[in-house]
Enzyme design. Structure first.
Site, PDB file in Angstrom:
ATOM      1  N   HIS A   1      -0.257  14.602  -1.317  1.00 52.04           N
ATOM      2  CA  HIS A   1       0.745  14.204  -0.316  1.00 52.04           C
ATOM      3  C   HIS A   1       1.634  15.354   0.152  1.00 52.04           C
ATOM      4  O   HIS A   1       2.851  15.313   0.047  1.00 52.04           O
ATOM      5  CB  HIS A   1       1.590  13.042  -0.837  1.00 52.04           C
ATOM      6  CG  HIS A   1       0.829  11.768  -1.010  1.00 52.04           C
ATOM      7  ND1 HIS A   1       1.454  10.562  -1.195  1.00 52.04           N
ATOM      8  CD2 HIS A   1      -0.502  11.508  -1.032  1.00 52.04           C
ATOM      9  CE1 HIS A   1       0.534   9.610  -1.324  1.00 52.04           C
ATOM     10  NE2 HIS A   1      -0.668  10.169  -1.230  1.00 52.04           N
TER      11      HIS A   1
ATOM     12  N   TYR B   1      11.942   4.660   8.066  1.00 49.24           N
ATOM     13  CA  TYR B   1      10.691   3.926   8.264  1.00 49.24           C
ATOM     14  C   TYR B   1      10.231   3.174   7.015  1.00 49.24           C
ATOM     15  O   TYR B   1       9.143   2.613   6.997  1.00 49.24           O
ATOM     16  CB  TYR B   1       9.627   4.892   8.800  1.00 49.24           C
ATOM     17  CG  TYR B   1       9.991   5.312  10.217  1.00 49.24           C
ATOM     18  CD1 TYR B   1       9.500   4.631  11.315  1.00 49.24           C
ATOM     19  CD2 TYR B   1      10.920   6.328  10.431  1.00 49.24           C
ATOM     20  CE1 TYR B   1       9.887   4.960  12.598  1.00 49.24           C
ATOM     21  CE2 TYR B   1      11.312   6.674  11.723  1.00 49.24           C
ATOM     22  CZ  TYR B   1      10.798   5.983  12.794  1.00 49.24           C
ATOM     23  OH  TYR B   1      11.196   6.305  14.072  1.00 49.24           O
TER      24      TYR B   1
ATOM     25  N   TYR C   1      -1.768   0.521  -6.431  1.00 42.28           N
ATOM     26  CA  TYR C   1      -3.163   0.782  -6.773  1.00 42.28           C
ATOM     27  C   TYR C   1      -3.650  -0.116  -7.901  1.00 42.28           C
ATOM     28  O   TYR C   1      -4.837  -0.401  -7.981  1.00 42.28           O
ATOM     29  CB  TYR C   1      -3.351   2.263  -7.110  1.00 42.28           C
ATOM     30  CG  TYR C   1      -3.322   3.124  -5.864  1.00 42.28           C
ATOM     31  CD1 TYR C   1      -4.377   3.104  -4.969  1.00 42.28           C
ATOM     32  CD2 TYR C   1      -2.237   3.929  -5.572  1.00 42.28           C
ATOM     33  CE1 TYR C   1      -4.357   3.871  -3.817  1.00 42.28           C
ATOM     34  CE2 TYR C   1      -2.205   4.700  -4.424  1.00 42.28           C
ATOM     35  CZ  TYR C   1      -3.264   4.659  -3.548  1.00 42.28           C
ATOM     36  OH  TYR C   1      -3.230   5.410  -2.403  1.00 42.28           O
TER      37      TYR C   1
END
Length: 358
Positions: free
Chosen positions: A137, A241, A252
């Protein structure tokens, strides 16, 4: 914001892809690239391509490869390495990369000039704070807006996702800078105590696509969701956001993330993919050469192995078409060439540069 979110619920999950368009002409411009990531066009027809392991190549018009020297030290680990490229009108080459340092690594941005296949006049512009361990990331896309500013997308670095809601770090943020690396005086948090002044927006997960929309002078980006919930967002000044307070994806190991898909005070997405397509690369086409592509939004898909064409009405996404599905290739990057065609980089150990035109 409420209207935008309502439109997303109506459109994002219910729109079926339109029937396939007329066949596209696809040409292989170059192949044998090792996980190519960034692409820039040089005067005279040459190209620059970054390879994630940490190599920068000039590909001449006759197809010859020329390694470019002068890169800074790069931490090529996992999703990190040499990443995006962008070139401005004054001949500066901007590039993002994972920078090693105490505590691990972080996304950094520098600019330089190209001279005799060497980067010269190197200027560091930005370094994400803090540096952390791990290879996931990093983001990151570079957008040179027609407002003269540089926009940078930054990932949350996976294990540090809660930091995306804090203003004292750059994890899970977009950043807005002057092109020399200084901070614009009108950035939203420049006078907020404890906030890093470079921040333009917050609450993001891993943004591997961003684009300037010329007809509206807007900055857009998309981001990966966890097990679904990939988002397309119009990135506006100071907005939050939501990640990881809200998400359309799931953990996950299974289970809801945060408060679900929305919460008061948070900006909702304009488009969501469930299941995930793993978007990467993003382009609003100018339409100067191909009017039928004017203001179309093109997005590459890694997991989805396709090129997505989105049609807009105002700031709403009203139609979606899947292209190049028959190729079965992970599309990493999309750029509009000087000839108006789409140039795509495919992500693999034997990646390709494709030219796509109607």
């Amino acid at each position: 914001m409420l209207l935008r979110f309502t439109l997303c619920l109506l459109l994002c999950f219910t729109l079926a892809p339109l029937p396939r368009a007329s066949p596209l002409k696809v040409e292989i411009v170059h192949q044998g690239l090792v996980h190519p990531w960034g692409l820039a066009f040089l005067p005279g027809g040459d190209l620059l391509v970054s390879e994630r392991p940490g190599r920068l190549l000039r590909i001449s018009a006759d197809g010859q490869r020329h390694p470019v020297a002068g890169l800074p030290e790069i931490a090529a680990e996992g999703q990190g390495g040499l990443l995006d490229l962008a070139q401005d009108e004054q001949g500066w080459l901007y590039f993002s990369y994972s920078e090693p340092g105490p505590g691990g690594s972080s996304t950094a941005v520098a600019r330089a000039r190209l001279q005799d296949d060497r980067l010269v006049s190197l200027q560091p512009l930005f370094s994400q704070r803090p540096k952390v361990s791990g290879g996931a990331h990093f983001g990151s896309r570079l957008v040179l807006g027609s407002d003269g500013l540089l926009y940078i997308t930054l990932g949350d670095r996976f294990h540090y996702r809660d930091q995306a809601q804090r203003l004292d770090n750059h994890l899970g943020k977009t950043v807005r800078l002057n092109r020399d690396g200084s901070v614009p005086h009108d950035n939203p948090f420049i006078h907020t105590r404890g906030a890093l002044p470079e921040i333009w927006s917050l609450g993001h997960r891993n943004m591997q696509g961003a684009a300037w929309r010329p007809v509206a002078r807007q900055f857009w980006a998309h981001e990966h969701g966890p097990q679904g919930g990939d988002e397309v967002n119009l990135i506006e000044r100071g907005n939050n956001y939501g990640w990881p307070r809200v998400s359309f994806g799931e953990e996950y190991g299974g289970g809801k993330i945060g408060e679900g898909g929305s919460a008061p005070g948070l900006t909702g997405p304009l488009k969501v993919w469930v299941p995930s397509i793993a978007p990467s690369g993003m382009l609003f086409h100018s339409g100067n050469h191909y009017p039928q592509w004017q203001d179309k939004l093109f997005i590459g898909a890694l997991r989805g192995q396709k090129l997505v064409e989105l049609t807009l009405a105002g700031d709403s996404i009203i139609a979606e078409r899947a292209l190049l599905t028959e190729r079965g290739e992970r599309i990493r990057t999309i750029k509009e060439g000087p000839d108006g065609a789409l140039y795509l980089l495919t992500d693999s150990a034997a990646g390709k540069l494709l030219r796509v035109a109607p």
